[in-house]
Design an enzyme around this catalytic site. Structure first.
Site, short mmCIF file in Angstrom:
data_model
loop_
_atom_site.label_atom_id
_atom_site.label_comp_id
_atom_site.label_asym_id
_atom_site.label_seq_id
_atom_site.Cartn_x
_atom_site.Cartn_y
_atom_site.Cartn_z
N ASP A 203 1.22 -1.29 0.49
CA ASP A 203 -0.49 0.21 0.48
C ASP A 203 0.58 1.27 -0.19
OD1 ASP A 203 -2.56 0.93 0.47
OD2 ASP A 203 -2.18 1.75 1.96
N GLU A 267 1.79 -0.50 -4.83
CA GLU A 267 1.25 0.82 -5.58
C GLU A 267 2.22 2.16 -5.34
OE1 GLU A 267 -3.44 3.14 -4.06
OE2 GLU A 267 -2.05 2.73 -2.16
C1 NOJ Z 1 -4.56 2.43 -0.68
C2 NOJ Z 1 -5.67 1.83 -0.95
O1 NOJ Z 1 -5.57 1.10 -1.90
C3 NOJ Z 1 -6.87 2.34 0.25
O2 NOJ Z 1 -7.97 1.76 -0.14
C4 NOJ Z 1 -6.33 3.42 2.06
O3 NOJ Z 1 -7.37 4.09 1.56
C5 NOJ Z 1 -5.48 3.98 1.37
N1 NOJ Z 1 -4.05 2.76 0.68
C6 NOJ Z 1 -4.98 3.91 2.27
O4 NOJ Z 1 -4.30 3.58 3.47
#
Ligand code: NOJ
Length: 535
Positions: A203, A267
């Site tokens: 993440d 990500e």
């Molecule tokens: C990215 C995640 O995909 C999302 O769903 C989340 O709210 C944020 N990061 C915070 O962790």
């Protein structure tokens, strides 16, 4: 080329499961691990290679699992560690890999680390998070804004300092300038890879490092008061993506390497700049993450020319040996059938599954599921509640069959099902030869069976036909031409020098004819995969 010699994350297809919404085995209205296990046969039938499951750890669910209160256990809502072990065993039997979601940037405010950290200024864990004194007037230490509303700082009354949270106040950011935090997170990585995860989706990986002096962010020149998202008033150049993050990613990679070839799927910021995405491959060394997510297809206008330009540049920008990847949608973005329409969602499926790069599918997109209208009064997503930009519409329950709640739960689903679930669901679409599901399954099978589609090179072709995007995939004498009509009018293409070929898939699922590529006719919203003579 033999695509079976490639690591699975280069040859395979990843399927994202949002666990709350996939399959509920115990009637509490929330999906769980036993639910996923019960649907592994479906996933094997579909033909995917790996599932990525969004967070399943203990969490107060302020951000539905992206607020972790214990990194090395399973949330009882989803099951137990024993269920996880069964999932690994059952998935392995079906040759499906399991990827978990690591959320290292922040914990829950209920994590014992944070509870300790906030307990006093001299607690040994104080420095595990980012604390700073108020400005002389008592206001936050700088101008950083949180993604989910308000400042990125919350004052802890008891100790008189602010702590940083780039998301909710319930999601305090960890301090990766403290080596103990790095070690602790490496321990988490080892725990899950040791327990059978084949890789981790990480993440907001690029946000783990902030400017050490906590400098203000500069104003965003594109920001318009009253029009733009109020949280985008400043450019997040100091509150995230500090250059030191690259060393941290490399360090994580060394920990992954202890377990062999298991990918970090990172990500990174949503970007349409191929160079930015490519910068995470670290040139020839490839010692960072294996797959920095490429979200461009979720952001670019659905236009043949624009997509071609991006894909050409992106494909070129990836350093040799690096693996491209593509995503159409996820739990934070609209479903593809809603962003481009149901007809073009079929063309999008063909694009995703025939490009050079690892595809990630979002659960339910293979059915043509659409975003579900949810009354703002019923929003569950904190981003929806705080800013009106809800992600609930793309997180609704999977549609399995025509029974109550689409077969997702015998209880009351945590989010409503789409009104059309009785028409668009797995059971119905499995029986329809031209359904979206049949199209996905066919495209997946054709990709798997043909090394040129898995690992062949990519080369786009010029065409005069408006709205059309055409490219070749070639490897070891195998040649495919993919021609996509991204518009709603019939088009004729004159692709000279390619001779004849056989249509192996049409998005309309109704042809297998031999065509002359110098006079190729595509119906409205039609894409075709054509196998050309071998060379
Ligand atoms: C990215 C995640 O995909 C999302 O769903 C989340 O709210 C944020 N990061 C915070 O962790």
């Amino acid at each position: 080329m033999n695509s079976t010699q490639l690591p699975w994350w280069k040859s395979g297809i990843i399927y994202q499961i949002y666990p709350r919404s996939f399959m509920d085995s115990n009637g509490d209205g929330i999906g769980d691990l036993q639910g996923i296990i019960s649907k592994l046969d479906y996933l094997a039938w579909l033909g995917i290679d790996a599932i990525w499951i969004s967070p399943i750890y203990p969490s107060p669910m302020a951000d539905f699992g992206y607020d972790v209160s214990d990194y090395t256990d399973i949330n009882p809502i989803f099951g137990s560690l024993a269920d996880f072990d069964v999932l690994i065993a059952e998935a392995t039997v079906r040759q499906i890999k399991v990827i978990l979601d690591l959320v290292p940037n922040h914990t829950s405010d209920q994590h014992p680390w944070f509870i300790e950290s906030r307990s006093s200024r001299d607690n040994p864990k104080r420095d595990w998070y980012i604390w700073a004194d108020p400005k002389p007037d008592g206001s936050p230490p700088n101008n950083w804004l949180a993604y989910f509303g308000g400042p990125a700082w919350t004052l802890d009354e008891q100790t008189g300092q602010y702590y940083l949270h780039n998301f909710l106040p319930e999601q305090p950011d960890l301090n990766y300038r403290n080596p103990l935090v790095v070690e602790a997170m490496k321990g988490v990585i080892r725990f899950w890879l040791g327990r059978g995860a084949s890789g981790l989706r990480v993440d907001v990986i690029d946000r783990m490092m902030k400017h050490p002096a906590l400098m203000d962010n500069p104003p965003n020149p594109d920001y318009t008061d009253g029009v733009s998202n109020p949280q985008s008033r400043f450019l997040r150049v100091n509150s995230e993506k500090h250059v030191d993050v690259h060393n941290l990613i490399r360090e994580f990679r060394r920990t992954f390497n202890e377990f062999g070839d298991r990918p970090i799927i990172g990500e990174v910021d949503y970007s349409i700049d191929p160079q930015f995405i490519a910068s995470y491959y670290y040139e020839g060394k490839l010692d960072g993450m294996q797959l920095p997510f490429n979200f461009a297809l979720t952001m670019l206008p659905w236009d043949a020319q624009i997509l071609r330009e991006f894909i050409d540049k992106y494909d070129q920008a990836i350093p040799p040996g690096g693996q491209p990847n593509y995503v159409l949608a996820n739990h934070d973005r609209s479903r593809i059938a809603s962003s481009v329409g149901t007809e073009q969602a079929r063309v999008a499926a063909m694009l995703l599954l025939t490009l050079r790069g690892t595809p990630t599918l979002y659960y339910g997109d293979e059915l043509g599921m659409t975003d579900v209208d949810i009354d703002p009064a019923d929003y569950r997503d904190p981003q929806g509640i705080n800013l009106g930009i809800s992600r609930d519409p793309e997180r609704t329950p999977m549609q399995w069959d025509t029974s109550a709640n689409g077969g997702f739960t015998t209880g009351y689903p945590w989010l409503p099902l789409a009104a059309d679930f009785a028409q668009n669901n797995v059971a119905v679409e499995q029986e329809q030869p031209d359904s979206m599901l049949s199209l996905y399954r066919r495209l997946i099978a054709v990709r798997r069976a043909n090394p040129a589609l898995v690992a062949g090179n990519y080369h786009s072709l010029d065409t005069d036909a408006e709205d059309c995007f055409v490219y070749l995939r070639q490897a070891g004498g195998q040649n495919f031409c993919i021609a996509l009509n991204m518009g709603s009018r019939m088009r004729s293409l004159a692709l000279r020098g390619l001779g004849q070929g056989k249509i192996v898939v049409s998005t309309h699922m109704d042809r297998g004819d031999i065509v002359d590529l110098s006079a190729l006719h595509l119906r409205e919203n039609e894409g075709v995969v054509i196998q050309l003579a071998s060379t």
